[in-house]
Design an enzyme around this catalytic site. Structure first.
Site, PDB file in Angstrom:
ATOM      1  N   LYS A  11       0.851  -1.210   0.000  1.00  0.00           N
ATOM      2  CA  LYS A  11       0.000   0.000   0.000  1.00  0.00           C
ATOM      3  C   LYS A  11       0.877   1.247   0.000  1.00  0.00           C
ATOM      4  O   LYS A  11       2.029   1.220   0.439  1.00  0.00           O
ATOM      5  CB  LYS A  11      -0.955   0.027   1.200  1.00  0.00           C
ATOM      6  N   ASP A 141      -2.325  -1.338  10.219  1.00  0.00           N
ATOM      7  CA  ASP A 141      -2.534  -1.329   8.764  1.00  0.00           C
ATOM      8  C   ASP A 141      -3.199  -2.598   8.246  1.00  0.00           C
ATOM      9  O   ASP A 141      -3.592  -2.656   7.075  1.00  0.00           O
ATOM     10  CB  ASP A 141      -1.182  -1.207   8.039  1.00  0.00           C
TER      11      ASP A 141
END
Ligand code: C5P
Length: 315
Positions: A11, A141
C-alpha cells in the site's frame, strides 16, 4: 483443499495526517490508503505437525513469532483452539517482492493474507469485518490490507471505509536499499517535534475526518482526477523522516523533478512514490532516475494502483 496461495499487495498513503495522541499510546490518524500492484506471494498449507512453521526467501524477514504473518496464524489458532487439533499444523511460505521496512505495509499485507488464507484452509467462514477485527489486534494497517483498494483509514488506521477505487493511475516507487525507517521511531520523533500542535482527539478526530471528506483530495478521488490527486498528496511524517534522512529528501527532489503528477513519501517511509497517468510515463521516470542514480542501488518499481489487496492465485 490442503493449500492456498494468495497475492498480497503493498500500500501507499495518498494522505496521512497526524491528529493527536490517543489514550492507548498510539496516534489518531486521518489517512487515504491505496493498494498498489507490487505483491508478495503468501501460501498457507497444512502439515502433519501440530505447530506453525514459516519460511521466507528474504534474509531480513524473521521466520519466528516476531513475524506478523506468524502472529496472525497464532492469533487465529488461539481464537479457535480446536482448529489445529482438527486440521493439524500449518506452514506459511512467503515469497517477498515488496521491500522490507519501506512504509509499504509489506509485513501487514502478509499477515492479512495469512488471516484470509487460514480462514479458507480451516473453513472458519469469518466475515470481512470479523477478520478485520482480529487483524486490528495485530497491527494498525492490517484491516486495510484485508479490504484493499482505495480507502479512508482513521483511528489508529484500523477503521477502514472503502472508497470507489481509482483506475488507470500508476506509481513509481523509489527506495534506497540500505535504509529502512522504524515506524515507532517516526511517530515518537514526530511527537517530540510536534506535540504542541496535537489536538484533543475526541473532538478533532471526527472534525478532521469530516474535513478530509470535504477536501480537494476527496473531490479529486471521486472525480478520478489524477492531476488533482497528485497536487493534494500529503504526509505529516515527511516532516521528521526527510529532515532526519537527507538521502530520502534527495531522492524525493530527484523523483519530483522527473515529471509525474505528484511525489510523496509513503507511510513512515523511506519509500517515495510519484503518481503517473500511464505506464509509459512511469517507465520514462524510471529511465530518468536510473541515469541519474546509475551507480547506486536505488530500488525502483512501477506499480499500478489496484482495486484489491488480496487475490487467491492457487488452491
Ligand atoms: O500498529 P502498528 O504495530 O503497525 O504500529 C507500529 C508503531 O507505530 C506503534 O507501536 C506506534 O509506535 C506507532 N503508531 C502510532 N500511531 C498509529 C499507528 C502506529 O503511534 N496510529
Amino acid at each position: 483443499m490442503d493449500s492456498y496461495s494468495l497475492s498480497a499487495a503493498a500500500k501507499i498513503n495518498l494522505y496521512l495526517e497526524v491528529v493527536g495522541d490517543r489514550p492507548d499510546g498510539y496516534h489518531e490518524l486521518v489517512m487515504v490508503m491505496q493498494s498498489v500492484g507490487l505483491t508478495d506471494r503468501v501460501t498457507v498449507r497444512r502439515t502433519g505437525a501440530h505447530h506453525i512453521r514459516l519460511q521466507c526467501n528474504h534474509p531480513d524477514v524473521p521466520n519466528d513469532e516476531t513475524n506478523l504473518a506468524y502472529r496472525a496464524a497464532a492469533l487465529l489458532q488461539a481464537s479457535f483452539p480446536q482448529v489445529m487439533e482438527h486440521w493439524g499444523g500449518i506452514e506459511i511460505i512467503i515469497e517477498k517482492n515488496i521491500p522490507v521496512g519501506a512504509g509499504l505495509a509489506g509485513g501487514s499485507t502478509n499477515a492479512a493474507a495469512v488471516l484470509v488464507g487460514l480462514d479458507m484452509l480451516w473453513q472458519l467462514g469469518l466475515t470481512q469485518i470479523e477478520l478485520q477485527t482480529l487483524a486490528a489486534e495485530l497491527g494498525s494497517d492490517i484491516p486495510f490490507c484485508i479490504a484493499g483498494g482505495t480507502a479512508i483509514a482513521t483511528g489508529r488506521g484500523e477503521q477502514v471505509d472503502t472508497l470507489y477505487g481509482l483506475d488507470g493511475l500508476y506509481a513509481v516507487l523509489a527506495k534506497s536499499p540500505t535504509l529502512s525507517v522504524s515506524t515507532p521511531w517516526a511517530y515518537k520523533t514526530y511527537r517530540q517535534a510536534f506535540a504542541d500542535t496535537y489536538m484533543d482527539i475526541t473532538t478533532a478526530g471526527p472534525s478532521r475526518r469530516e474535513h478530509l471528506h470535504s477536501s480537494p483530495m476527496m473531490t479529486a478521488i471521486s472525480q478520478q482526477d489524477g492531476d488533482a490527486i497528485g497536487q493534494h498528496l500529503y504526509n505529516d511524517l515527511e516532516k521528521v523522516v526527510l529532515s532526519a534522512h537527507p538521502e530520502v529528501n534527495e531522492v524525493k527532489t530527484a523523483l519530483a523533478s522527473c515529471g509525474g503528477l505528484g511525489t510523496l513519501m509513503s507511510g513512515s517511509g523511506p519509500t517515495l512514490f510519484t503518481l503517473t497517468a500511464s505506464q509509459s510515463e512511469a517507465e520514462a521516470i524510471v529511465q530518468q532516475m536510473r541515469s541519474r542514480y546509475s551507480d547506486s542501488q536505488l530500488g525502483l518499481w512501477i506499480a499500478p494502483l489496484v482495486p484489491t489487496s488480496l487475490q487467491l492465485i492457487e488452491s
